[in-house]
Design a protein around this motif. Sequence first.
Motif, PDB file in Angstrom:
ATOM      1  N   LYS A   1       1.157  -1.513  -0.074  1.00  0.00           N
ATOM      2  CA  LYS A   1      -0.144   0.390  -0.299  1.00  0.00           C
ATOM      3  C   LYS A   1       0.420   1.100  -0.075  1.00  0.00           C
ATOM      4  CE  LYS A   1      -3.847  -2.717   2.133  1.00  0.00           C
ATOM      5  NZ  LYS A   1      -4.720  -1.830   1.141  1.00  0.00           N
ATOM      6  N   TYR A   2       0.914   1.723  -1.197  1.00  0.00           N
ATOM      7  CA  TYR A   2       1.966   2.801  -1.325  1.00  0.00           C
ATOM      8  C   TYR A   2       1.092   4.873  -1.634  1.00  0.00           C
ATOM      9  CZ  TYR A   2       5.915   6.338  -3.876  1.00  0.00           C
ATOM     10  OH  TYR A   2       5.912   6.845  -4.025  1.00  0.00           O
ATOM     11  N   PRO A   3       1.310   5.503  -0.823  1.00  0.00           N
ATOM     12  CA  PRO A   3       0.833   6.614  -0.495  1.00  0.00           C
ATOM     13  C   PRO A   3       0.825   7.430  -1.624  1.00  0.00           C
ATOM     14  CG  PRO A   3       2.029   6.031   1.750  1.00  0.00           C
ATOM     15  CD  PRO A   3       2.594   5.465   0.492  1.00  0.00           C
ATOM     16  N   GLN A   4      -0.465   7.903  -2.217  1.00  0.00           N
ATOM     17  CA  GLN A   4      -0.294   8.799  -3.196  1.00  0.00           C
ATOM     18  C   GLN A   4       0.476  10.273  -2.937  1.00  0.00           C
ATOM     19  OE1 GLN A   4      -4.244   9.098  -5.115  1.00  0.00           O
ATOM     20  NE2 GLN A   4      -4.086   6.655  -5.376  1.00  0.00           N
ATOM     21  N   ASN A   5       0.282  10.664  -1.785  1.00  0.00           N
ATOM     22  CA  ASN A   5       1.230  11.719  -0.810  1.00  0.00           C
ATOM     23  C   ASN A   5       2.681  11.388  -1.317  1.00  0.00           C
ATOM     24  OD1 ASN A   5      -0.816  14.069  -1.052  1.00  0.00           O
ATOM     25  ND2 ASN A   5      -1.987  13.336   0.091  1.00  0.00           N
TER      26      ASN A   5
ATOM     27  N   ASP B   1      -8.623   7.666   1.546  1.00  0.00           N
ATOM     28  CA  ASP B   1      -8.276   6.292   0.401  1.00  0.00           C
ATOM     29  C   ASP B   1      -7.041   6.830  -0.533  1.00  0.00           C
ATOM     30  OD1 ASP B   1      -9.350   4.992   2.127  1.00  0.00           O
ATOM     31  OD2 ASP B   1     -11.527   5.518   1.091  1.00  0.00           O
ATOM     32  N   ARG B   2      -6.351   7.935  -0.816  1.00  0.00           N
ATOM     33  CA  ARG B   2      -5.071   8.587  -1.467  1.00  0.00           C
ATOM     34  C   ARG B   2      -4.613   7.645  -1.109  1.00  0.00           C
ATOM     35  NH1 ARG B   2      -7.178  13.332  -4.054  1.00  0.00           N
ATOM     36  NH2 ARG B   2      -8.586  14.281  -2.130  1.00  0.00           N
ATOM     37  N   TYR B   3      -4.172   6.831  -1.638  1.00  0.00           N
ATOM     38  CA  TYR B   3      -3.534   5.233  -2.119  1.00  0.00           C
ATOM     39  C   TYR B   3      -3.409   4.517  -2.849  1.00  0.00           C
ATOM     40  CZ  TYR B   3      -6.147   2.441   0.813  1.00  0.00           C
ATOM     41  OH  TYR B   3      -6.950   1.246   0.815  1.00  0.00           O
ATOM     42  N   TRP B   4      -2.126   3.680  -3.400  1.00  0.00           N
ATOM     43  CA  TRP B   4      -1.892   2.670  -4.171  1.00  0.00           C
ATOM     44  C   TRP B   4      -2.087   1.585  -3.712  1.00  0.00           C
ATOM     45  CZ3 TRP B   4      -2.965   4.380  -9.425  1.00  0.00           C
ATOM     46  CH2 TRP B   4      -2.527   5.824  -9.271  1.00  0.00           C
TER      47      TRP B   4
ATOM     48  N   ALA C   1      -1.883  -2.179  -9.843  1.00  0.00           N
ATOM     49  CA  ALA C   1      -1.905  -0.931  -9.388  1.00  0.00           C
ATOM     50  C   ALA C   1      -3.408  -0.359  -8.956  1.00  0.00           C
ATOM     51  CB  ALA C   1      -0.905  -0.048  -9.003  1.00  0.00           C
ATOM     52  N   TRP C   2      -4.697  -0.953  -7.905  1.00  0.00           N
ATOM     53  CA  TRP C   2      -5.424   0.035  -8.176  1.00  0.00           C
ATOM     54  C   TRP C   2      -5.748   1.499  -7.612  1.00  0.00           C
ATOM     55  CZ3 TRP C   2      -9.422  -2.315 -10.544  1.00  0.00           C
ATOM     56  CH2 TRP C   2      -8.610  -3.365 -10.684  1.00  0.00           C
ATOM     57  N   ASN C   3      -6.034   2.404  -8.228  1.00  0.00           N
ATOM     58  CA  ASN C   3      -6.160   3.387  -7.364  1.00  0.00           C
ATOM     59  C   ASN C   3      -7.114   4.291  -6.466  1.00  0.00           C
ATOM     60  OD1 ASN C   3      -6.323   6.742  -6.692  1.00  0.00           O
ATOM     61  ND2 ASN C   3      -6.263   6.811  -8.788  1.00  0.00           N
ATOM     62  N   ARG C   4      -6.479   3.842  -5.839  1.00  0.00           N
ATOM     63  CA  ARG C   4      -8.325   3.759  -3.948  1.00  0.00           C
ATOM     64  C   ARG C   4      -8.672   5.658  -3.520  1.00  0.00           C
ATOM     65  NH1 ARG C   4      -9.659  -0.968  -4.498  1.00  0.00           N
ATOM     66  NH2 ARG C   4      -8.351  -2.304  -4.290  1.00  0.00           N
TER      67      ARG C   4
ATOM     68  N   PRO D   1      -9.343   7.222 -10.648  1.00  0.00           N
ATOM     69  CA  PRO D   1     -10.021   6.392  -9.533  1.00  0.00           C
ATOM     70  C   PRO D   1     -10.344   5.542  -9.505  1.00  0.00           C
ATOM     71  CG  PRO D   1     -10.713   9.452  -9.278  1.00  0.00           C
ATOM     72  CD  PRO D   1     -10.094   8.610 -10.727  1.00  0.00           C
ATOM     73  N   GLY D   2     -10.454   4.074  -8.435  1.00  0.00           N
ATOM     74  CA  GLY D   2     -11.238   2.968  -9.176  1.00  0.00           C
ATOM     75  C   GLY D   2     -10.645   2.373 -10.561  1.00  0.00           C
ATOM     76  N   GLU D   3      -9.888   2.735 -10.698  1.00  0.00           N
ATOM     77  CA  GLU D   3      -8.765   1.886 -11.943  1.00  0.00           C
ATOM     78  C   GLU D   3      -7.604   1.501 -11.411  1.00  0.00           C
ATOM     79  OE1 GLU D   3     -10.757   1.379 -14.724  1.00  0.00           O
ATOM     80  OE2 GLU D   3     -12.009   2.255 -14.270  1.00  0.00           O
TER      81      GLU D   3
END
Length: 1045
Positions: free
Chosen positions: A139-143, A175-178, A200-203, A335-337
């Motif tokens: 689980k990788y943060p987007q920030n 939910d800003r993570y992968w 990798a799913w964009n949550r 998002p969601g992809e």
Amino acid sequence: MVVFDNHEMLTEEEKRLKEDRYRTKYWKKWGPYVAERQWATVREDYSADGDAWSHFTHDDARSRAYRWGEDGIAGVCDTHGLQNIAFAFWNEKDPFLKERLFGLSNPQGNHGESIKEAHFHLDNTPVSLTHSYMKYLYKYPQNAFPYEDLLKENARRGKEDQEYQILDTGVFKDDRYWDIFIETAKEDNDPDEMLFRVTAWNRGPDPAPLHIIPHVWFRNTWAWGREAADKKPSIKACAETMAKSEHRSLGDRYFVLSPSPGVGPSGEDVQPEMMFTENDSNYELLYGGKNEQPYVKDAFHRYIVDGEKKAVNPAQTGTKCAASFAFNEAGGVAPGECAVVRFRISKRNDPYLDEEEFDDIIEKKREEADDFYYHISPLPMADDLRNIQRQAFAGMMWCKQHYLFIWDEWANGDPSQPPPPPDRKGIRNSAWKHMHCDDILSMPDSWEYPFFAAWDTSFHCITLAMIDPDFAKKQLDLFTREWYCHPNGQLPAYEWNFGDVNPPVHAWATFRVFKIERKLYGRQDLDFLERVFQKLLMNFTWWVNRKDVDGKNVFEGGFLGLDNIGLFNRSEPLPTGGTLEQADSTGWMAFYCLNMLNIALELAKHRRIYEDIATKFFEHFILISDAMTFRMGQKDEQSLWNDQDGFYYDAISWGGPWIQQLPVRSLVGLIPLYATLTLEPELLNKLPTFKRRVEWFIANRSDVAERNMHSIKKRGKGNRILLSLVSKDRLVKILERMLDEEEFFSPHGIRSLSKYHKDHPYSMEVNGQTFKVGYVPGDSDSGLFGGNSNWRGPIWLCVNFLLVESLQRFFLFFGQELQVECPVGSGDFMHLGHVAEEIQHRLQHLFARDSEGRRSINGGSDILDFDPNWREYLWFYEFFDGDSGRGLGATHQCGWTGLIARMIHDTGVNCRLPQTPRTPSIGMAHYFDDIFHRHEGGMKTPRSPSMPRLRRTSTSRSIAARSDFDADDLHERNAENDEDSDADTRRGSVSDSVIMGEPHRERERAEADTHLHTYISQQLERVRSEQGELGADDYIRNDEFEATP
């Protein structure tokens, strides 16, 4: 192959294991053997003061080549760690690539070293077997990753505070993570053909960019002056999306990549950008020196993050290669992809990657994993328990690592490097000059403990033996071999101090693995048993000579793996003077004696010479048991047993009669319960020499045994003889404390220190300094032994597991005759078999959801308990809060915490749900009939739920990829899978995908399923009948523990 109803069940995974065992194909050559942390290990420490944490830091690891191993995320390598494959990521906000997992060093953490990431080991087929299917979630943060926040806040907190974890930082807010799922599979007919898929799913709620960067590189073997220049391996581009690697041992391999489906409005595929450099240190950055050539280890960070285009080799050659997939068109993935990357490591020179075939292979391997694990634990149980067990198995596999250490080269340095500081040799391990390790080992934790620990390994092997007894046996054998075991007979403890002393559990694990293989797989490896036994004779002698100073059978031993459990540091001289006589050390040695006796009796069935050795251990055990009370042979003297308290204590001895007990109620006083064994009358009749010696001892020396231990004159259930360190009277007294919820008995297992000491701490003043032990249920409140573990209250699965086995042995002897109140004060009386079961159920409740949907291990975290993208995933902690069950310490301690998989196997079918009545039979009754009749309606391998479908590059045909574990509707979809045969047909069941078109295999499978159904029905009837009258032989089988005729 697993044996049911005397029939061998050979799954596809078992076929591969058999091929590996007989060397038809080498399925284990490639596996998840790359460490998750190589920096700050003792092996990489070349400092003058032995400060490994400061000598090689996380920041250094980007630019500095390792000498003894490699690390990475979801890494795969060969059995010697020469060629490595792992993954890096970048969110376009971090200051460097996420190339390895981050955590705090021991001085940086308020409770010692600690990983600060969110990753999960989800699957492997099967643990430590062929690694034909593996799955990992990061689980990788987007920030921006909160590196500084984690460092500063943990530095601010003290020992009384909880650790500051990544979930506390808020980086996963909104939910800003992968969710990055990494899957690896091997082709059916060639274990060298490996397929990798990253999904990798964009949550999050907005589009976000992501760079996925698979790495392929060689461990640096050329920079140390020990390898000729022409032996240096290489990787070079040979096509637009393919690179060729060459190695003198591994041969030629190809890194074959496929373009990825685009994520932007253009619909264009994402092409991989190939990069090349050398796996050499950046001396210019690290030390202000000069690099021999410009392309160094940190080149990919500088190229991608800093935009330094000259950092990589334009000739597209080197020893380290990566392919960058940039999913950043129009802001990135919606998002969601998801973004998908596929590549292959192959021996075939073929640049084309058939994505449809690729995905079908991965799906087939996942189905085979389902099939294998179902046959390991075929009895019906809650879906939640089955999920816990599956992830425990997977975690144990991901904790397998390549371990390289050659003392001579490490201590004396390398020809082309500056010599190590002269004082370095004396800092640690100077007496272990024979050590030469180059093996795949089972590690305690994939990040926090990336090195072996001898007694941890013994517990690992119990669970490993369920799914790969060959690997379990090899682990136990290795530690007794001459390149590990010291010439004096001592087994190495761990790399921080090989000479430290761990509890002597090796003989127990050896015999248990032998018995598990015989019971589950129908094979008995007497060569293994005899080989390890012979070496353990030397180790036993080392214990007797080195840890029993006065030769009176009362043992010292040091910390014995229990870190801070005592009033004093048990590995150092006592501030009071004198010698610490340890109840646990003496209990461990009695336990050691009985396990060596068990092995000798087993071997004596085949070679009568072992009867003499069995006799030696029988008599030695009785002398140790006597010494627990009568140190000097005087009947009224004081020793380790306190009759008033009904408990064993450590004691300080100043020689002769001068002794002072240390009345701390801890695990130290429970360990003597481990030393118990039942002798079967049929076995004694087959071994006349040993039988005569036992009868002689009963007739002539019974006074020695019976003034302390259980009577060897009295026969128990089945006419058995009981050898036990404690008498029946002492057993009952100890259990009165152990089963008291105000002392040891937690809702989640047995505490390591009595809760009595919460209000009654024990202290002693010595030379103006106060030493104190109090009940601390959570993290340690001191820095003793690094401060990252605590034995003053928390629950540890390994010691609980041994207590459970001891109670089961006592039940084999006493049967229904001995009933104790459990818990104390409840009015519920149980035989000891039920007590053992109750403890196992409470331990399972650490992980299982309660009536509110919470798991105790999660410590009340809403995101971990309820979020659909988190709640099905588990961390297997090192130990657990003695009151709440909250997980503590290392987060991926699948080694001994993985024992939960064995407990679920043994008692999951009737495990009462959390919050139901305490008595197991009552807790089971409300749902047992339902699962029994539901099972009779038909047998089907449980399936993992189908998943959102992924788009390929070259076709619109979708696949059931299962890369996104959408847990929100897990139970609904499980129910659909159980009832909807059309869904099975659409996906293809395991039996269809494995044996379609092979009539003989279809017949074999049908026959095997019939035997499996018979086995399950028999086991369910056995468990059901336990509600009525049942004898000890029916409830607990003695062939699980003892030598049997």
